[in-house]
Design an enzyme around this catalytic site. Structure first.
Site, PDB file in Angstrom:
ATOM      1  N   ARG A 270       4.967  33.670  -3.277  1.00 14.42           N
ATOM      2  CA  ARG A 270       5.401  33.410  -1.773  1.00 14.42           C
ATOM      3  C   ARG A 270       5.408  31.834  -1.668  1.00 14.42           C
ATOM      4  O   ARG A 270       5.078  31.137  -2.473  1.00 14.42           O
ATOM      5  CB  ARG A 270       4.523  34.063  -0.762  1.00 14.42           C
ATOM      6  CG  ARG A 270       2.825  33.758  -1.125  1.00 14.42           C
ATOM      7  CD  ARG A 270       1.929  33.416  -0.119  1.00 14.42           C
ATOM      8  NE  ARG A 270       2.320  32.379   0.862  1.00 14.42           N
ATOM      9  CZ  ARG A 270       2.052  31.277   0.293  1.00 14.42           C
ATOM     10  NH1 ARG A 270       1.465  30.657  -0.670  1.00 14.42           N
ATOM     11  NH2 ARG A 270       2.501  30.247   1.219  1.00 14.42           N
ATOM     12  N   GLY A 271       5.959  31.467  -0.523  1.00 13.33           N
ATOM     13  CA  GLY A 271       6.068  29.981  -0.363  1.00 13.33           C
ATOM     14  C   GLY A 271       7.549  29.691  -0.756  1.00 13.33           C
ATOM     15  O   GLY A 271       8.170  30.094  -1.850  1.00 13.33           O
ATOM     16  N   ALA A 272       8.288  28.906   0.144  1.00 15.84           N
ATOM     17  CA  ALA A 272       9.698  28.892  -0.042  1.00 15.84           C
ATOM     18  C   ALA A 272      10.184  28.469  -1.290  1.00 15.84           C
ATOM     19  O   ALA A 272      11.031  28.963  -2.041  1.00 15.84           O
ATOM     20  CB  ALA A 272      10.250  27.966   1.055  1.00 15.84           C
TER      21      ALA A 272
ATOM     22  N   ARG B  58      13.591  38.505   0.820  1.00 12.99           N
ATOM     23  CA  ARG B  58      13.163  37.875   2.230  1.00 12.99           C
ATOM     24  C   ARG B  58      14.172  37.031   2.699  1.00 12.99           C
ATOM     25  O   ARG B  58      14.763  36.164   1.922  1.00 12.99           O
ATOM     26  CB  ARG B  58      11.835  36.834   1.868  1.00 12.99           C
ATOM     27  CG  ARG B  58      10.661  37.816   1.132  1.00 12.99           C
ATOM     28  CD  ARG B  58       9.307  37.221   1.228  1.00 12.99           C
ATOM     29  NE  ARG B  58       9.029  36.911   2.682  1.00 12.99           N
ATOM     30  CZ  ARG B  58       7.902  36.083   2.747  1.00 12.99           C
ATOM     31  NH1 ARG B  58       7.110  35.533   1.775  1.00 12.99           N
ATOM     32  NH2 ARG B  58       7.280  36.029   3.909  1.00 12.99           N
TER      33      ARG B  58
ATOM     34  N   GLN C 247      -2.867  32.916   5.154  1.00 10.49           N
ATOM     35  CA  GLN C 247      -2.602  31.947   3.981  1.00 10.49           C
ATOM     36  C   GLN C 247      -3.618  30.846   3.986  1.00 10.49           C
ATOM     37  O   GLN C 247      -3.996  30.535   2.976  1.00 10.49           O
ATOM     38  CB  GLN C 247      -1.417  31.751   4.014  1.00 10.49           C
ATOM     39  CG  GLN C 247      -0.003  32.661   3.581  1.00 10.49           C
ATOM     40  CD  GLN C 247       0.427  33.621   4.865  1.00 10.49           C
ATOM     41  OE1 GLN C 247      -0.228  33.494   5.875  1.00 10.49           O
ATOM     42  NE2 GLN C 247       1.654  33.979   4.694  1.00 10.49           N
TER      43      GLN C 247
ATOM     44  N   ASP D  26      10.101  26.466   5.467  1.00  6.40           N
ATOM     45  CA  ASP D  26      10.934  27.376   4.782  1.00  6.40           C
ATOM     46  C   ASP D  26      12.353  27.454   5.040  1.00  6.40           C
ATOM     47  O   ASP D  26      13.181  27.815   4.072  1.00  6.40           O
ATOM     48  CB  ASP D  26      10.637  29.033   5.591  1.00  6.40           C
ATOM     49  CG  ASP D  26       9.189  29.346   4.959  1.00  6.40           C
ATOM     50  OD1 ASP D  26       8.166  28.960   5.680  1.00  6.40           O
ATOM     51  OD2 ASP D  26       9.184  30.058   4.034  1.00  6.40           O
TER      52      ASP D  26
ATOM     53  N   ASN E 266       9.040  27.405  10.081  1.00  8.46           N
ATOM     54  CA  ASN E 266       8.155  27.469   9.044  1.00  8.46           C
ATOM     55  C   ASN E 266       6.964  28.607   9.463  1.00  8.46           C
ATOM     56  O   ASN E 266       7.322  29.335  10.486  1.00  8.46           O
ATOM     57  CB  ASN E 266       7.176  26.138   9.008  1.00  8.46           C
ATOM     58  CG  ASN E 266       5.986  26.139   7.960  1.00  8.46           C
ATOM     59  OD1 ASN E 266       6.504  26.472   6.695  1.00  8.46           O
ATOM     60  ND2 ASN E 266       4.777  25.701   8.164  1.00  8.46           N
ATOM     61  N   LYS E 267       5.885  28.866   8.948  1.00 10.20           N
ATOM     62  CA  LYS E 267       4.888  30.046   9.098  1.00 10.20           C
ATOM     63  C   LYS E 267       4.765  30.197  10.750  1.00 10.20           C
ATOM     64  O   LYS E 267       4.456  29.036  11.460  1.00 10.20           O
ATOM     65  CB  LYS E 267       3.688  29.917   8.429  1.00 10.20           C
ATOM     66  CG  LYS E 267       2.609  31.100   8.816  1.00 10.20           C
ATOM     67  CD  LYS E 267       3.214  32.450   8.450  1.00 10.20           C
ATOM     68  CE  LYS E 267       3.949  32.440   7.086  1.00 10.20           C
ATOM     69  NZ  LYS E 267       4.530  33.911   6.990  1.00 10.20           N
TER      70      LYS E 267
HETATM   71  O1  MRU Z   1       5.194  33.912   4.362  1.00  8.01           O
HETATM   72  P1  MRU Z   1       4.812  32.863   3.418  1.00  8.01           P
HETATM   73  O2  MRU Z   1       3.728  32.802   2.784  1.00  8.01           O
HETATM   74  O3  MRU Z   1       5.920  32.758   2.204  1.00  8.01           O
HETATM   75  O4  MRU Z   1       5.031  31.484   4.212  1.00  8.01           O
HETATM   76  C1  MRU Z   1       4.983  30.243   3.684  1.00  8.01           C
HETATM   77  C2  MRU Z   1       5.254  28.961   4.346  1.00  8.01           C
HETATM   78  O5  MRU Z   1       5.451  29.327   5.631  1.00  8.01           O
HETATM   79  C3  MRU Z   1       4.957  27.769   3.966  1.00  8.01           C
HETATM   80  O6  MRU Z   1       4.713  26.935   4.931  1.00  8.01           O
HETATM   81  C4  MRU Z   1       6.486  27.276   3.509  1.00  8.01           C
HETATM   82  O7  MRU Z   1       7.029  28.461   2.617  1.00  8.01           O
HETATM   83  C5  MRU Z   1       6.374  26.081   2.711  1.00  8.01           C
HETATM   84  S1  MRU Z   1       5.762  26.192   0.881  1.00  8.01           S
HETATM   85  C6  MRU Z   1       5.698  24.806   0.298  1.00  8.01           C
END
Ligand code: MRU
Length: 364
Positions: A56-58, A99, A208, A249, A259-260
């Site tokens: 996970r994470g962009a 996603r 997270q 993201d 973002n989250k």
């Molecule tokens: O749902 P997730 O855990 O994939 O969300 C991740 C985030 O929102 C991060 O802040 C974002 O992807 C940046 S990761 C360098």
């Protein structure tokens, strides 16, 4: 220096020629309790890993998707080159459907498609196209590390010695497959020998912050305080937070940033308390095709992530709930966007466009 000490994703070639490759992946759903690595053998297993958030994470999702195509191609047979390139389309579509919000996923899949088409146009046979796809995925991996380091160093210049910073979600090495973005900045400050203290939002509903950011900061020996999301305003009002830094993201052309979920609330609070709010992300997270943040698709996840903590139901069975995984912070709340090419401030559309122009100029 600059080594997080683990890899979120790693391409492992077969031992002998002809042996199938595998991706060694840190299973993030098992953190922080266990550090378990799983083997991902084909694009279907990769799609499952992205959907279930083992990865996970962009930027890490983008890298995973690229490796998913490479794995698919490594195992695929076809009668001729055209049939081979056509058969990559459903592989890519499966990964694209995992996603919707992080644009890095679509950016990486486009790159892989272009690589296959260029190899075909150059007269490559099926083994040559396979090799080209593997090389492209490995290049995305290598370049992610490089851009993480560059943006972390640019961002570290904005943070003063002894600062206390708040971060939301996890934008560390596990979220990029490299060194990290928001957490990369924090790590770079620490590695430069300066003092830094981190307030870590737990980041409901999937936690997270509590599970992943706390795990990474513990590994790096960076001091932090875990707080529940609703405590951020309290600590800001008491003057205990000097800056907020988050990842992204998807960033629209005008700087609006998805973002989250909960990031927007934090940005509004930061403005109220006159605290700088920084977004750290590579240019691959910027979607120049979208003029503004209201056009960013927001993933709605399973509502049980809200009504349960772990396996425990925390409300009445059957209550109505909602679970948008991301929110959009309008650009007016953002003090600066930090990319691998430097720091962009208002007007963001111009600053980001200039960075893309420089990037394109260097590539031609
Ligand atoms: O749902 P997730 O855990 O994939 O969300 C991740 C985030 O929102 C991060 O802040 C974002 O992807 C940046 S990761 C360098």
């Amino acid at each position: 220096m600059n080594d997080p000490g683990f890899r979120a994703l790693e391409w492992i070639a077969g031992k002998n020629p002809g042996d199938p490759p595998v991706i060694r992946m840190l299973d993030q759903t098992r953190l922080p309790y266990e550090e378990v690595y799983v083997g991902i053998r084909d694009h279907r297993e990769m799609a499952e890993a992205i959907t279930s958030m083992r990865v996970r994470g962009a930027p890490a999702i983008g890298m995973a998707a690229a490796y998913g195509v490479a794995l698919g191609a490594a195992r695929m047979e076809a009668d001729d080159v055209d049939a081979f390139v056509n058969a990559l389309r459903p592989v890519s579509d499966l990964l694209a459907g995992t996603r919707p919000t992080a644009v890095n996923l679509f950016w990486a899949l486009d790159r892989m498609q272009r690589a296959a088409e260029q190899a075909r146009a150059g007269g490559g046979d099926i083994p040559a196209i396979r090799e080209r796809l593997i090389a492209e995925a490995c290049e995305i991996d290598r370049a992610t590390f490089e851009s993480d380091i560059a943006l972390s160093e640019h961002g570290a210049e904005l943070i003063e010695d002894g600062a206390s910073v708040l971060t939301h979600c996890n934008a560390g090495a596990i979220a990029t497959g490299g060194y990290g973005t928001a957490l990369g900045v924090i790590h770079a400050v620490h590695e430069s020998g300066r003092d830094i203290h981190v307030y870590v939002d737990e980041t409901r509903p999937r936690l997270q912050g509590a599970k992943l950011t706390a795990w990474e900061l513990t590994r790096y020996d960076i001091p932090f305080t875990l707080i529940s999301d609703n405590m951020a305003g309290h600590f800001m009002a008491r003057g205990e937070i000097d800056a907020v830094i988050v990842g992204a993201d998807r960033i629209a052309a005008n700087g609006d940033t998805a973002n989250k979920i909960g990031t927007y609330t934090t940005a509004v609070l930061a403005r109220e308390h006159d605290i700088p709010f920084y977004v750290a992300a590579p240019l691959s997270t910027v979607d120049q095709k979208l003029a503004s943040g209201d056009l960013i698709p927001i993933e709605e996840r399973d509502h049980e992530e809200v009504t349960l903590i772990g396996d425990v139901l925390i409300t009445l069975d059957g209550v109505t709930s909602a679970n948008p995984a991301f929110d959009v912070t309008p650009n007016r709340y953002i003090s600066a966007i930090i990319t691998e090419r430097g720091v962009v401030r208002d007007p963001f559309d111009k600053g980001l466009a200039t960075q893309f122009e420089e990037h394109d100029r260097e590539r031609t």
